[in-house]
Design an enzyme around this catalytic site. Structure first.
Site, PDB file in Angstrom:
ATOM      1  N   LYS A  24     -48.403 133.620  44.141  1.00  0.00           N
ATOM      2  CA  LYS A  24     -48.066 134.937  43.828  1.00  0.00           C
ATOM      3  C   LYS A  24     -47.544 135.268  42.539  1.00  0.00           C
ATOM      4  O   LYS A  24     -47.461 136.253  42.036  1.00  0.00           O
ATOM      5  CB  LYS A  24     -46.887 135.572  44.831  1.00  0.00           C
ATOM      6  CG  LYS A  24     -47.363 135.782  46.331  1.00  0.00           C
ATOM      7  CD  LYS A  24     -48.674 136.512  46.227  1.00  0.00           C
ATOM      8  CE  LYS A  24     -49.019 136.743  47.628  1.00  0.00           C
ATOM      9  NZ  LYS A  24     -50.313 137.784  47.811  1.00  0.00           N
TER      10      LYS A  24
ATOM     11  N   TYR B  83     -47.507 129.202  48.097  1.00  0.00           N
ATOM     12  CA  TYR B  83     -47.670 130.828  48.180  1.00  0.00           C
ATOM     13  C   TYR B  83     -46.862 131.408  47.166  1.00  0.00           C
ATOM     14  O   TYR B  83     -47.454 132.255  46.434  1.00  0.00           O
ATOM     15  CB  TYR B  83     -46.868 131.200  49.738  1.00  0.00           C
ATOM     16  CG  TYR B  83     -47.113 132.639  49.689  1.00  0.00           C
ATOM     17  CD1 TYR B  83     -47.978 133.200  50.345  1.00  0.00           C
ATOM     18  CD2 TYR B  83     -45.869 133.300  49.879  1.00  0.00           C
ATOM     19  CE1 TYR B  83     -48.577 134.630  50.537  1.00  0.00           C
ATOM     20  CE2 TYR B  83     -45.772 134.477  50.081  1.00  0.00           C
ATOM     21  CZ  TYR B  83     -47.091 135.467  50.300  1.00  0.00           C
ATOM     22  OH  TYR B  83     -46.910 136.620  50.586  1.00  0.00           O
TER      23      TYR B  83
ATOM     24  N   SER C 138     -45.611 139.219  45.749  1.00  0.00           N
ATOM     25  CA  SER C 138     -44.635 139.255  46.721  1.00  0.00           C
ATOM     26  C   SER C 138     -43.295 139.150  46.340  1.00  0.00           C
ATOM     27  O   SER C 138     -43.174 138.836  44.892  1.00  0.00           O
ATOM     28  CB  SER C 138     -44.735 138.057  47.549  1.00  0.00           C
ATOM     29  OG  SER C 138     -43.706 137.795  48.411  1.00  0.00           O
TER      30      SER C 138
ATOM     31  N   ASP D  52     -65.514 135.976  51.333  1.00  0.00           N
ATOM     32  CA  ASP D  52     -64.604 134.999  51.096  1.00  0.00           C
ATOM     33  C   ASP D  52     -64.132 135.242  49.791  1.00  0.00           C
ATOM     34  O   ASP D  52     -64.985 134.830  48.752  1.00  0.00           O
ATOM     35  CB  ASP D  52     -65.113 133.570  51.374  1.00  0.00           C
ATOM     36  CG  ASP D  52     -64.130 132.447  51.177  1.00  0.00           C
ATOM     37  OD1 ASP D  52     -62.852 132.787  50.348  1.00  0.00           O
ATOM     38  OD2 ASP D  52     -64.243 131.308  51.795  1.00  0.00           O
TER      39      ASP D  52
HETATM   40  N1  LIG Z   1     -46.537 139.689  55.537  1.00  0.00           N
HETATM   41  C1  LIG Z   1     -45.627 139.625  54.693  1.00  0.00           C
HETATM   42  O1  LIG Z   1     -44.395 139.600  55.035  1.00  0.00           O
HETATM   43  C2  LIG Z   1     -45.823 139.648  53.494  1.00  0.00           C
HETATM   44  C3  LIG Z   1     -44.946 139.856  52.346  1.00  0.00           C
HETATM   45  C4  LIG Z   1     -45.178 140.026  50.956  1.00  0.00           C
HETATM   46  C5  LIG Z   1     -46.604 140.185  50.676  1.00  0.00           C
HETATM   47  N2  LIG Z   1     -47.636 139.945  51.353  1.00  0.00           N
HETATM   48  C6  LIG Z   1     -48.822 139.884  51.124  1.00  0.00           C
HETATM   49  O2  LIG Z   1     -49.597 141.144  51.729  1.00  0.00           O
HETATM   50  C7  LIG Z   1     -51.082 140.693  51.869  1.00  0.00           C
HETATM   51  C8  LIG Z   1     -51.402 140.928  53.144  1.00  0.00           C
HETATM   52  O3  LIG Z   1     -50.804 140.147  54.066  1.00  0.00           O
HETATM   53  P1  LIG Z   1     -50.825 140.499  55.709  1.00  0.00           P
HETATM   54  O4  LIG Z   1     -49.267 140.077  55.949  1.00  0.00           O
HETATM   55  O5  LIG Z   1     -51.437 141.568  55.953  1.00  0.00           O
HETATM   56  O6  LIG Z   1     -51.761 139.305  56.032  1.00  0.00           O
HETATM   57  P2  LIG Z   1     -52.564 139.054  57.389  1.00  0.00           P
HETATM   58  O7  LIG Z   1     -52.623 137.656  57.613  1.00  0.00           O
HETATM   59  O8  LIG Z   1     -52.378 139.967  58.445  1.00  0.00           O
HETATM   60  O9  LIG Z   1     -53.988 139.357  56.984  1.00  0.00           O
HETATM   61  C9  LIG Z   1     -54.863 138.624  55.821  1.00  0.00           C
HETATM   62  C10 LIG Z   1     -56.239 138.995  56.018  1.00  0.00           C
HETATM   63  O10 LIG Z   1     -56.744 138.176  54.949  1.00  0.00           O
HETATM   64  C11 LIG Z   1     -57.892 137.670  55.647  1.00  0.00           C
HETATM   65  N3  LIG Z   1     -58.182 136.480  54.661  1.00  0.00           N
HETATM   66  C12 LIG Z   1     -57.735 135.407  54.750  1.00  0.00           C
HETATM   67  N4  LIG Z   1     -58.441 134.467  53.994  1.00  0.00           N
HETATM   68  C13 LIG Z   1     -59.417 135.276  53.415  1.00  0.00           C
HETATM   69  C14 LIG Z   1     -60.436 134.922  52.206  1.00  0.00           C
HETATM   70  N5  LIG Z   1     -60.565 133.712  51.738  1.00  0.00           N
HETATM   71  N6  LIG Z   1     -61.116 135.887  51.984  1.00  0.00           N
HETATM   72  C15 LIG Z   1     -61.113 137.170  52.686  1.00  0.00           C
HETATM   73  N7  LIG Z   1     -60.234 137.378  53.400  1.00  0.00           N
HETATM   74  C16 LIG Z   1     -59.342 136.397  53.752  1.00  0.00           C
HETATM   75  C17 LIG Z   1     -57.762 137.197  56.908  1.00  0.00           C
HETATM   76  O11 LIG Z   1     -58.693 137.244  57.643  1.00  0.00           O
HETATM   77  C18 LIG Z   1     -56.626 138.688  57.196  1.00  0.00           C
HETATM   78  O12 LIG Z   1     -57.669 139.704  57.620  1.00  0.00           O
HETATM   79  C19 LIG Z   1     -50.958 139.222  51.228  1.00  0.00           C
HETATM   80  O13 LIG Z   1     -51.445 139.384  50.024  1.00  0.00           O
HETATM   81  C20 LIG Z   1     -49.585 138.835  51.555  1.00  0.00           C
HETATM   82  O14 LIG Z   1     -49.339 137.867  50.638  1.00  0.00           O
HETATM   83  C21 LIG Z   1     -47.308 139.989  52.928  1.00  0.00           C
END
Ligand SMILES: NC(=O)c1ccc[n+]([C@@H]2O[C@H](COP(=O)([O-])OP(=O)(O)OC[C@H]3O[C@@H](n4cnc5c(N)ncnc54)[C@H](O)[C@@H]3O)[C@@H](O)[C@H]2O)c1
Length: 265
Positions: A157, A153, A140, A60
């Protein structure tokens, strides 16, 4: 020689979405990958799929003792840490008016505290390395454009983006040879987005279709992570790298044309 041959890479949030795509690509390019996540089942399954060059650690990111344990396990298994991908995050919806202090704190706990702790422990481990290391921060376009429906959020970021610059310049001043860069994608087709935009028809976004029209895929981000993890990016430090197909400069990230769950209610 593969692009990240024998590098030891710790990826947070590796059990899903972008983190999973990072792990698969980096492992295919020769890295030994440590998969940190709170989702034990999916994280362990991915480690098993990758094989001997992967280790799952229950992490975590907001808990300091978890980081101590994760770094200890990484060093015990693979001997050093070369790359950290600070990727885990959560993304509940809410404008400034809709966001409670409780939600704000729960998001900042993971998305800002978690990244701070990751940098702190990674620097401690990497500064011993002859060749330093690379810290990759998942930010992001929300940090750059505001994204009104995501107050906590977007703010988290923003913290990640400023922390990136701080870490980059501190490590340079200290002579550590540790680089730190942030990545700023627009919407990526992952479980995070799929949960926010119900009933989305992927065909409407042109997924798998015209590469200039389609939504960003996890692999598009993983390719940038691979580059930043490799020595090919050795002179890139303190940078903010957008992956958004010009979305940001078209002004869309300031608001959003997408109907989010909270706006439909
Ligand atoms: N999906 C989008 O549109 C998007 C856009 C821009 C940036 N991002 C960034 O990309 C990154 C990945 O996002 P994603 O879309 O793959 O998300 P996702 O929800 O598919 O995966 C997130 C992962 O983080 C884990 N997680 C959550 N809380 C946690 C904690 N406290 N400790 C450890 N693990 C934890 C979850 O179990 C999951 O496996 C993030 O930083 C997100 O902000 C995503």
């Amino acid at each position: 020689m593969k692009r990240v041959q024998d590098k030891v890479v710790l990826i947070t949030g590796a059990a899903s979405g972008v983190g999973k795509a990072d792990a698969l690509l980096l492992a295919a390019e020769g890295a030994r990958v440590v998969l940190g996540d709170i989702d034990r089942k999916a994280g362990q399954a991915l480690a098993t799929e990758i094989g001997a060059n992967a280790l799952f650690v229950e992490l975590d990111v907001a808990e300091e003792e978890h980081w101590q344990r994760a770094i200890d396990q990484t060093l015990a298994q693979f001997g050093r840490l070369d790359v950290l991908v600070n990727n885990a995050a959560i993304c509940p919806l809410g404008t400034i008016e809709q966001t409670s202090l409780q939600q704000w704190r729960s998001v900042l706990r993971v998305n800002a505290d978690g990244y701070f702790l990751g940098c702190k422990y990674a620097i401690e481990a990497m500064k011993q390395n002859e060749h330093g290391g690379s810290i990759i921060m998942m930010s992001s376009v929300a940090a750059l454009g505001g994204l009104a429906p995501m107050c906590s959020y977007s703010s988290s970021k923003g913290a990640v983006t400023a922390l990136t610059r701080n870490v980059a310049i501190h490590c340079k001043n200290s002579g550590y040879r540790i680089r730190c860069n942030s990545i700023h994608p627009d919407g990526i087709w992952t479980p995070m987005t799929q949960a926010l935009v119900p009933d989305l028809d992927p065909a409407a976004l042109g997924i798998g279709d015209n590469p200039m029209a389609r939504m960003c895929m996890p692999e598009d981000v993983a390719n940038m992570v691979l580059f930043l993890a490799s020595d090919e990016s050795r002179f890139i430090n303190g940078a903010e790298l957008r992956i958004d197909n010009a979305q940001m400069i078209s002004g869309i990230a300031a608001g959003t044309p997408t109907q989010f769950k909270s706006e439909q209610q």
